[in-house]
Design a protein around this motif. Structure first.
Motif, PDB file in Angstrom:
ATOM      1  N   VAL A  85      60.666-121.296  16.133  1.00 17.88           N
ATOM      2  CA  VAL A  85      61.430-120.055  16.336  1.00 17.88           C
ATOM      3  C   VAL A  85      61.355-119.682  17.699  1.00 17.88           C
ATOM      4  CG1 VAL A  85      61.315-117.585  15.720  1.00 17.88           C
ATOM      5  CG2 VAL A  85      60.801-119.068  14.104  1.00 17.88           C
TER       6      VAL A  85
ATOM      7  N   GLN B  59      56.244-114.027   7.658  1.00 16.32           N
ATOM      8  CA  GLN B  59      57.196-114.715   6.678  1.00 16.32           C
ATOM      9  C   GLN B  59      56.795-116.245   6.616  1.00 16.32           C
ATOM     10  OE1 GLN B  59      61.437-113.751   7.611  1.00 16.32           O
ATOM     11  NE2 GLN B  59      61.050-111.678   7.336  1.00 16.32           N
ATOM     12  N   ALA B  60      56.538-116.704   7.733  1.00 14.92           N
ATOM     13  CA  ALA B  60      56.204-118.249   7.624  1.00 14.92           C
ATOM     14  C   ALA B  60      55.068-118.636   6.720  1.00 14.92           C
ATOM     15  CB  ALA B  60      55.872-118.659   9.119  1.00 14.92           C
TER      16      ALA B  60
ATOM     17  N   LEU C 122      54.327-123.973  12.247  1.00 18.00           N
ATOM     18  CA  LEU C 122      55.121-123.027  12.779  1.00 18.00           C
ATOM     19  C   LEU C 122      54.938-122.932  14.304  1.00 18.00           C
ATOM     20  CD1 LEU C 122      57.146-120.569  12.968  1.00 18.00           C
ATOM     21  CD2 LEU C 122      55.237-119.099  12.691  1.00 18.00           C
TER      22      LEU C 122
ATOM     23  N   ALA D  34      66.474-119.512   6.229  1.00 16.75           N
ATOM     24  CA  ALA D  34      66.356-120.602   7.043  1.00 16.75           C
ATOM     25  C   ALA D  34      65.863-121.934   6.718  1.00 16.75           C
ATOM     26  CB  ALA D  34      65.731-120.367   8.270  1.00 16.75           C
ATOM     27  N   TRP D  35      64.676-122.039   6.021  1.00 13.41           N
ATOM     28  CA  TRP D  35      64.004-123.119   5.557  1.00 13.41           C
ATOM     29  C   TRP D  35      64.755-123.730   4.410  1.00 13.41           C
ATOM     30  CZ3 TRP D  35      60.622-126.203   7.662  1.00 13.41           C
ATOM     31  CH2 TRP D  35      60.113-127.427   6.818  1.00 13.41           C
TER      32      TRP D  35
ATOM     33  N   VAL E 259      66.273-114.971  12.980  1.00  8.96           N
ATOM     34  CA  VAL E 259      65.217-114.048  12.472  1.00  8.96           C
ATOM     35  C   VAL E 259      65.755-112.534  12.349  1.00  8.96           C
ATOM     36  CG1 VAL E 259      63.362-115.608  12.433  1.00  8.96           C
ATOM     37  CG2 VAL E 259      63.620-113.911  14.114  1.00  8.96           C
TER      38      VAL E 259
ATOM     39  N   GLU F 236      66.038-114.096   6.749  1.00 13.52           N
ATOM     40  CA  GLU F 236      64.751-114.195   6.543  1.00 13.52           C
ATOM     41  C   GLU F 236      64.449-115.665   6.775  1.00 13.52           C
ATOM     42  OE1 GLU F 236      62.224-112.206   4.986  1.00 13.52           O
ATOM     43  OE2 GLU F 236      63.802-110.627   5.738  1.00 13.52           O
ATOM     44  N   LEU F 237      63.198-115.835   6.955  1.00 18.39           N
ATOM     45  CA  LEU F 237      62.628-117.511   7.286  1.00 18.39           C
ATOM     46  C   LEU F 237      63.067-118.244   6.023  1.00 18.39           C
ATOM     47  CD1 LEU F 237      59.710-117.563   9.547  1.00 18.39           C
ATOM     48  CD2 LEU F 237      61.782-117.997  10.080  1.00 18.39           C
TER      49      LEU F 237
ATOM     50  N   VAL G  13      66.096-120.153  14.492  1.00 18.89           N
ATOM     51  CA  VAL G  13      65.194-120.858  13.656  1.00 18.89           C
ATOM     52  C   VAL G  13      65.738-122.378  13.629  1.00 18.89           C
ATOM     53  CG1 VAL G  13      63.859-120.985  11.819  1.00 18.89           C
ATOM     54  CG2 VAL G  13      64.801-118.924  12.347  1.00 18.89           C
TER      55      VAL G  13
ATOM     56  N   VAL H 262      57.608-112.680  11.916  1.00 22.19           N
ATOM     57  CA  VAL H 262      57.928-114.054  11.658  1.00 22.19           C
ATOM     58  C   VAL H 262      56.677-114.781  11.362  1.00 22.19           C
ATOM     59  CG1 VAL H 262      58.078-116.212  13.135  1.00 22.19           C
ATOM     60  CG2 VAL H 262      59.832-114.431  13.537  1.00 22.19           C
TER      61      VAL H 262
ATOM     62  N   MET I 203      58.698-126.000  11.735  1.00 23.13           N
ATOM     63  CA  MET I 203      59.658-124.896  12.064  1.00 23.13           C
ATOM     64  C   MET I 203      59.386-124.219  13.236  1.00 23.13           C
ATOM     65  SD  MET I 203      60.037-121.358   9.674  1.00 23.13           S
ATOM     66  CE  MET I 203      61.110-122.051   8.463  1.00 23.13           C
TER      67      MET I 203
END
Length: 394
Positions: free
Chosen positions: A259, A60-61, A20, A290-291, A282, A286-287, A265, A57, A257
């Protein structure tokens, strides 16, 4: 059979992000001509995530599986909550790395970082001479960096120096490496300029010749032989001087990833230059979405998006088509082959850029330094003509 997600094999989307990168601010006291931050960063400076947002962040990551954290900018030390972010990262189990110019690092702050569990500090250096160092950053920070390097070493951190290499300092690599050795550096990255962001605007002024790059690599290899295991030295060859592209960010949406300061993101630093792309933020997503689910992260995963010659190339697993941003910036086609590849239709554009550097073409253009005023000029379109020169768009 693996299920499909937005047309992408779930074996790909089920991978976890390992890295991250938190670009916590675009504010910076330096004005580097090779900065990779977006040239329109002035669009993104008034809506930075607050401390609570960054802690969200980080959590969540980490839940997604991220293990390493880079804290960067701009200059991250311009924020007064880095100590809090470092403490949170340590409590979550990240290996954390502060990526800094050193401006704003005081004895008090570095002690707080040490206490809070920061694992690593990467310091940027620019040249052995005060003149060139101050010139390319458009600041007077040369002597400050020497003091910061001593602080880092005194606290027992690994001494990690990053030196961006370009036309103005490539002849000084022997002296730069000697300086690093005197500072007690454990790692030195000689990162030849890659041409995105501000460095693309200044490409004709910054790009060295092939002979200079070859000589610099030879000098670096001799230095490695001399110091042995005492110091790790990495020489990053500029893309334009290779004949095969790199696997961008180790694969789009596979490992990294990012941010941004305002919460977008991204799968790579420069992804916002790509056309017709909407990246999750974000503040709204939610991450995990995104991922795993966002169209942006799935856009260039796998190989179904590839055109020829990449689609049937036996080497495509090695580079995954190369860099999408570079393909777009140089050729105007984000889904085409990275023009660094000598199999790519756009390769002549790279050859011409290298030849122009060799012949000194357009060096008389003034350097555009990274400043709020110049970023606003990009937004207002005053630099549109210069940017248009770099790709084949009409």
């Amino acid at each position: 059979m693996a299920q499909q997600n937005n047309g992408v094999d779930s074996n790909i989307t089920n991978k976890q992000p390992l890295w991250l990168l938190a670009e916590i601010t675009y504010r910076c006291p330096l004005h580097c001509a090779f900065c990779y931050n977006p040239t329109d960063y002035a669009n993104h400076t008034n809506n930075e995530l607050d401390t609570k947002g960054w802690i969200k962040v980080l959590n969540q990551a980490r839940e997604l599986g991220a293990l390493q954290l880079g804290i960067s900018g701009g200059e991250p030390l311009l924020r007064d909550d880095i100590e809090t972010i470092v403490e949170e990262a340590h409590s979550l189990g990240y290996y954390s790395n502060l990526i800094t110019s050193g401006v704003g690092l005081t004895e008090k702050r570095i002690d707080a970082f040490k206490k809070g569990g920061l694992d690593h500090i990467q310091l940027s250096m620019h040249d052995i001479t005060e003149e060139i160092s101050n010139f390319v950053t458009d600041t007077r920070t040369f002597k400050l960096k020497q003091k910061v390097a001593a602080m880092i070493k005194d606290r027992g951190y690994p001494m990690v120096l990053n030196v961006v290499i370009h036309r103005y300092n490539i002849e000084h690599i022997p002296e730069i490496l000697e300086m690093a050795e005197k500072l007690g550096a454990d790692y030195v990255e000689l990162a030849n300029t890659q041409y995105y962001g501000w460095s693309l605007l200044n490409r004709n002024q910054l790009m060295p010749t092939k002979e200079q790059v070859d000589k610099a690599e030879e000098v670096t290899n001799r230095f490695r032989d001399k110091v042995g295991n005492k110091m790790k030295v990495f020489f990053v060859v500029p893309d334009y001087f290779g004949n095969r592209p790199k696997k961008c960010m180790n694969g789009w949406g596979e490992v990294f990833m990012i941010v941004t300061a305002d919460g977008d993101v991204l799968p790579c630093h420069s992804a916002r230059v790509l056309p017709n792309m909407k990246f999750p933020n974000v503040k709204n997503n939610e991450l995990g979405y995104a991922w795993h689910e966002s169209p942006a992260f799935n856009k260039y995963r796998g190989d179904s998006w590839m055109k020829e010659p990449c689609r049937t190339c036996p080497e495509k697993e090695n580079d995954l088509g190369g860099c999408r941003c570079q393909a777009f910036l140089i050729t105007g086609d984000a889904e085409g082959a990275d023009p660094v590849c000598d199999k790519a239709p756009g390769r002549p554009l790279i050859v011409k850029a290298v030849e122009d550097a060799q012949n000194g073409v357009l060096k008389e253009q003034p350097i555009v330094f990274r400043t709020n005023k110049n970023s606003q000029r990009v937004i207002d379109g005053e630099e549109k003509d210069r940017l248009a020169d770099f790709h084949a768009l009409p």
